[in-house]
Design an enzyme around this catalytic site. Structure first.
Site, mmCIF file in Angstrom:
data_model
loop_
_atom_site.group_PDB
_atom_site.id
_atom_site.type_symbol
_atom_site.label_atom_id
_atom_site.label_comp_id
_atom_site.label_asym_id
_atom_site.label_seq_id
_atom_site.Cartn_x
_atom_site.Cartn_y
_atom_site.Cartn_z
ATOM 1 N N HIS A 97 0.843 -1.203 0.000
ATOM 2 C CA HIS A 97 0.000 0.000 0.000
ATOM 3 C C HIS A 97 0.877 1.251 0.000
ATOM 4 C CE1 HIS A 97 -2.832 3.109 1.301
ATOM 5 N NE2 HIS A 97 -2.046 3.332 2.348
ATOM 6 N N ASP A 126 6.271 21.435 -26.599
ATOM 7 C CA ASP A 126 6.223 20.081 -26.029
ATOM 8 C C ASP A 126 7.288 20.008 -24.953
ATOM 9 O OD1 ASP A 126 6.137 17.236 -25.565
ATOM 10 O OD2 ASP A 126 5.277 17.008 -27.560
ATOM 11 N N TRP A 162 7.165 0.036 3.910
ATOM 12 C CA TRP A 162 7.630 0.745 2.707
ATOM 13 C C TRP A 162 9.029 1.293 2.934
ATOM 14 C CZ3 TRP A 162 8.847 5.928 1.419
ATOM 15 C CH2 TRP A 162 8.726 6.852 2.458
ATOM 16 N N SER A 190 12.504 5.780 -13.918
ATOM 17 C CA SER A 190 11.396 6.522 -14.509
ATOM 18 C C SER A 190 11.313 7.933 -13.925
ATOM 19 C CB SER A 190 10.092 5.769 -14.273
ATOM 20 O OG SER A 190 8.999 6.615 -14.496
ATOM 21 N N SER A 191 11.392 8.036 -12.592
ATOM 22 C CA SER A 191 11.262 9.397 -12.035
ATOM 23 C C SER A 191 12.453 10.262 -12.386
ATOM 24 C CB SER A 191 11.119 9.419 -10.511
ATOM 25 O OG SER A 191 10.782 8.222 -10.002
ATOM 26 N N HIS A 274 13.621 11.759 3.462
ATOM 27 C CA HIS A 274 13.005 13.036 3.810
ATOM 28 C C HIS A 274 12.853 13.959 2.602
ATOM 29 C CE1 HIS A 274 11.022 15.909 6.201
ATOM 30 N NE2 HIS A 274 11.671 16.777 5.459
ATOM 31 N N GLU A 276 12.357 13.008 -0.225
ATOM 32 C CA GLU A 276 11.257 12.372 -0.943
ATOM 33 C C GLU A 276 9.897 12.887 -0.465
ATOM 34 O OE1 GLU A 276 10.740 10.429 -3.440
ATOM 35 O OE2 GLU A 276 8.687 9.759 -3.049
ATOM 36 N N TYR A 278 9.245 15.742 0.575
ATOM 37 C CA TYR A 278 9.047 17.073 -0.001
ATOM 38 C C TYR A 278 8.811 17.006 -1.499
ATOM 39 C CZ TYR A 278 9.270 19.297 4.357
ATOM 40 O OH TYR A 278 8.935 19.683 5.614
ATOM 41 N N SER A 289 -1.065 27.322 -5.231
ATOM 42 C CA SER A 289 -0.732 28.713 -5.555
ATOM 43 C C SER A 289 -1.326 29.144 -6.880
ATOM 44 C CB SER A 289 0.793 28.898 -5.610
ATOM 45 O OG SER A 289 1.364 28.517 -4.394
ATOM 46 N N HIS A 323 15.374 13.011 11.902
ATOM 47 C CA HIS A 323 14.204 13.119 12.780
ATOM 48 C C HIS A 323 13.341 11.857 12.692
ATOM 49 C CE1 HIS A 323 11.968 15.469 9.366
ATOM 50 N NE2 HIS A 323 11.789 14.179 9.222
ATOM 51 N N HIS A 324 13.647 10.994 11.740
ATOM 52 C CA HIS A 324 12.968 9.689 11.697
ATOM 53 C C HIS A 324 13.670 8.682 12.591
ATOM 54 C CE1 HIS A 324 10.395 10.871 8.313
ATOM 55 N NE2 HIS A 324 11.451 11.573 7.922
ATOM 56 N N THR A 349 7.562 26.855 5.377
ATOM 57 C CA THR A 349 6.245 26.272 5.143
ATOM 58 C C THR A 349 5.172 27.214 5.671
ATOM 59 O OG1 THR A 349 7.328 24.161 5.553
ATOM 60 C CG2 THR A 349 4.952 24.128 5.309
ATOM 61 N N LYS A 352 4.408 30.050 3.365
ATOM 62 C CA LYS A 352 3.491 29.706 2.286
ATOM 63 C C LYS A 352 2.045 29.764 2.742
ATOM 64 C CE LYS A 352 6.449 27.014 -0.561
ATOM 65 N NZ LYS A 352 5.978 27.591 -1.826
ATOM 66 N N ARG A 471 2.020 1.268 15.253
ATOM 67 C CA ARG A 471 1.662 1.149 13.839
ATOM 68 C C ARG A 471 2.114 -0.212 13.323
ATOM 69 N NH1 ARG A 471 6.179 4.873 10.660
ATOM 70 N NH2 ARG A 471 5.102 4.076 8.842
#
Ligand code: HEM
Ligand code: CU
Lengths: 546, 185
Positions: A97, A126, A162, A190-191, A274, A276, A278, A289, A323-324, A349, A352, A471
């Site tokens: 998931h 294009d 994950w 791909s990315s 991390h 990622e 963002y 925006s 921080h993880h 943040t 914004k 979790r």
């Protein structure tokens, strides 16, 4: 800007016989204009709009598959005890998931939006590298076919979360881990290819006069996201490669017995991980925006501060990964460093959020579906930001870590953040894509159903986490039963609500009230200067930028 | 700009960007030695200083530091493994020998590797090992037992607020790794 529209229209009637084209381009145009019919059109296409559509459809399919897995998870957690699935299968569901939602739903949706919108927004005909674009999309379904097929292998699919922490993904993982690694490699390629395409397009293909500081924020946020992708996806590739060699080729990167260190895994993973997260939120900032000013009928407040805030978030995102890992036994100095850096990130943040609110302040607001999703984004993403701040407090994180509080946090930023912004974008640009207005009534029903159910789904998770529910467990202590039941009900309702979205999109693609070139009164940007649906080839001569 | 030169320009920029990919891929791997160096230099990870020369330092008789021993056995390791004493009290700078007992309960020869870790992690840099069974892997025949030595001293620079250290060993079964000749620590 009307010039752009006229040029556009006249080009269409001229077809590819335009005398402005030199022979090289002529050839290309030829290939494009005689687009093959049926399935081959989609397999061979190098048109940014086609590829954008492919990405978006693929992402929605993944959203449904990943969502189905979430339904299995929530069904099992509806009651304490083990009812529906084996614990090992439960773990596979949470793992896949997560992987599908991150790499299959959110990221491809953003890439799809980038493909559709960036060339139109910057006045380019294009994407810069159309053939590579075709490849970057078509290897994705392959990657997910591999990942999903690993679920049917002997020993099951990936079951280590994950985040695939070693030694769960090395010593204790199923044989299908090789497929998992392979699939991640393909997704990464791909990315990266997609990101390179975005950077080259934005840097080289802007219409004359489209200076950097005139670019719409969606383009800006994507440019920065693309740099993040190019920087960290290779680190992810390195991580999975180490997992692969540790598991199958006897290396000991993460195995203490051979001189490695399992904590090292977490450092390398979160160095990718991390930034990622963002990657999954910066394009949302761009979307919101665009939408907030449109429906406030005001210019975006603080454009340049938005650009700088995005850039500082991107840079800071490389300094907060641990921080993880507050509970891995880091020395106090490191805990403090990562705590303060993490808190620092919430400053840009906050800038914004302030700017969006200031944009709405005294605007003449209307609440069409895209605006509803965008406003919900601002409020609910901010809740996610606050729970993030709570988690960033090191001593508090010792209590929250690996509980449902973390699950609540990242679903607020990812579902009501990233996904809501993607929904907002879809509603906002659907008229431009299809040429038809979507069903506003159904759209609003979708919004309200999603808004209510998503909060029933994720808000109680905060309390479950604070009360200590861990979790990634298929069973839990009895005192968590009531809240879990509520959460599951919210989950099913949210899952069902998304089918309304499917109906809206299909209806809109099939027909409906014809959309004018600019269906939103307050909208600004080059994409609204061309007819709806946007012609197959747009900006073949550069638009005039005022 | 005409089509051709735009294509060339695009190609050039994408090539430059592609160069970042192997670079960052290599950086991912470079984090492994960097991490080790970082841990070694700062002693942050509870890694131990290997110091082949015994202490020639003045013994600081005014202080006593307690070193406690812990052992744990990783899953899949058919040995018993215990320190002979649970702790020793030593003066900083004083060379000390302690023994650990191991016995292979399996009916097959097995190779074990002990992995040390010191807590508090910041104190690891003051624990100097001049000789340790953990420097090498240890083969034991079926049913064989062995007494293994650790020689260490605690350097006198240890901050006075640290009065107790814990040295913990995890014992891993590395028979497979040993056969593959990957047993460096
Ligand atoms: C104000 C901004 C934010 C702060 C201060 C923050 C802080 C944190 C912290 C401290 C954790 C670790 C919790 C733990 O495991 O104990 C965490 C987890 C997480 N955050 Fe955030 N966060 C912020 C924004 C975001 C955003 C924007 C996203 C994504 C769009 C995000 C996604 C995640 C995810 C996915 C996890 C959990 C990863 C996992 O363990 O599976 N966060 N956050
Ligand atoms: Cu993070």
């Amino acid at each position: 800007m009307n010039t752009a529209t006229t040029t556009q229209g006249s080009h269409d009637s001229r077809g590819h016989d335009s005398s402005e084209h030199d022979s090289g381009e002529h050839h290309d145009q030829n290939a494009h204009d005689h687009k093959p019919k049926g399935i081959m059109r989609w397999i061979l296409t190098t048109n940014h709009k086609d590829i954008g559509t492919l990405y978006l459809c693929f992402s929605f399919l993944m959203f449904l598959i990943g969502g189905a897995m979430a339904m299995i998870i929530r069904a099992e957690l509806y009651q304490p005890g083990l009812q529906i699935v084996e614990p090992n299968f439960f773990n596979q569901m949470t793992t896949v998931h997560g992987l599908i939602m991150v790499f299959g739903a959110v990221m491809p949706a953003f890439t799809g939006l980038a493909n559709w919108m960036i060339p139109m927004m910057i006045g380019a005909p294009d994407m810069a590298l159309p053939r590579m674009n075709n490849w970057s999309f078509w290897i994705l379904p392959m990657a997910f076919a591999i990942l999903l097929s690993s679920l049917f292998m002997e020993g099951g699919g990936p079951n280590f979360g994950w985040t695939f922490y070693a030694p769960l993904s090395t010593t204790y993982s199923p044989p299908s881990t090789a497929l998992f690694v392979f699939a991640i490699h393909i997704m990464g390629i791909s990315s990266i290819l997609g990101a390179i395409n975005v950077v080259v397009t934005i840097i080289n293909m802007r219409a004359p006069g489209m200076t950097y500081m005139k670019m719409p924020l969606f383009v800006w946020t994507w440019l920065i996201t693309a740099f993040l992708l190019i920087a960290v996806m290779p680190v992810l590739a390195a991580t999975v490669t180490m997992v692969l060699t540790d598991k199958f080729f006897g290396t000991s990167f993460f195995a203490a017995a051979g001189g490695g260190d399992p904590v090292l895994f977490q450092h390398i993973f979160w160095f990718f991980g991390h930034p990622e997260v963002y990657i999954m939120i910066l394009p949302s900032f761009g979307i919101v925006s665009a939408i907030i000013p449109t429906f406030s009928r005001k210019k975006l407040f603080g454009y340049s501060s938005m650009v700088y805030a995005t850039a500082s978030i991107a840079i800071l995102s490389f300094t907060v990964w641990a921080h993880h890992m507050f509970t891995t036994g880091m020395p106090v100095a490191a805990e403090l460093f990562f705590m303060y850096c993490t808190m620092l990130i919430s400053v840009p943040t906050g800038v914004k959020v302030f700017n969006w609110v200031a944009t709405m302040w005294r605007g003449s607001l209307t609440f069409e579906t895209p605006m509803l999703f965008a406003i919900a984004f601002i409020i609910l993403f901010t809740i996610g930001g606050f729970s993030g701040l709570m988690l960033a407090i090191t001593p508090a994180d010792f209590q929250y870590h690996d509980t449902y509080f973390v699950v609540a946090h990242f679903h607020y930023v990812l579902v009501t953040g990233a996904i809501f912004s993607i929904m907002a974008a879809a509603y906002y640009w659907l008229p431009k894509w299809t040429g038809n207005m979507y069903d506003e009534r159904l759209g609003k029903i979708h919004f309200w159903a999603s808004l209510i159910s998503v909060n029933v789904l994720f808000f109680p998770m905060h309390f479950l986490g604070l009360a200590g529910m861990p979790r990634r467990v298929p069973d839990y202590a009895l005192q968590f039963a009531d809240f879990n039941q509520l959460v599951s009900i919210g989950g099913f309702a949210f899952g069902l609500s998304q089918l309304i979205f499917l109906v809206v999109v299909v209806k809109c693609a099939r027909g409906g009230e014809k959309a004018p070139a600019k269906p939103w009164e307050g909208a600004e940007g080059l994409e609204w200067d061309m007819p709806s649906p946007a012609p197959y080839h747009s900006h073949t001569t550069p638009p005039v930028i005022k | 700009m005409d089509e051709q030169s735009l294509k060339r320009k695009n190609g050039k920029l994408s090539l430059k960007l592609m160069l970042v990919i192997p670079l960052m891929f290599a950086f991912g791997f470079a984090l492994v030695p960097l991490y080790d160096v970082f841990c070694q230099v700062t002693g942050l990870n509870g890694r131990i200083v290997v110091n082949n020369a015994p202490s020639s330092l003045v013994i600081d008789k005014s202080r006593i530091v307690r070193l406690q021993f812990m052992t744990s056995i990783a899953p899949g390791m058919p040995w018993t493994f215990e320190p002979v004493v649970k702790y020793v009290d030593v003066h900083p700078g004083q060379n000390t020998v302690v023994k650990f007992k191991a016995r292979n309960l399996a009916d097959l020869p097995t190779v074990g590797q002990a992995i040390p870790s010191v807590s508090p992690g910041l104190a690891a840099q003051y624990l100097n090992k001049t000789e340790c069974f953990c420097f090498n892997s240890q083969p034991l025949d079926a049913g064989e037992s062995v007494e293994m030595a650790l020689v260490f001293f605690i350097s006198p620079e240890i901050p006075p607020e640290i009065t107790t250290l814990t040295l913990s060993y995890s014992l891993f079964n590395v028979t497979k790794l040993a056969n593959n000749n990957i047993t460096k620590i």
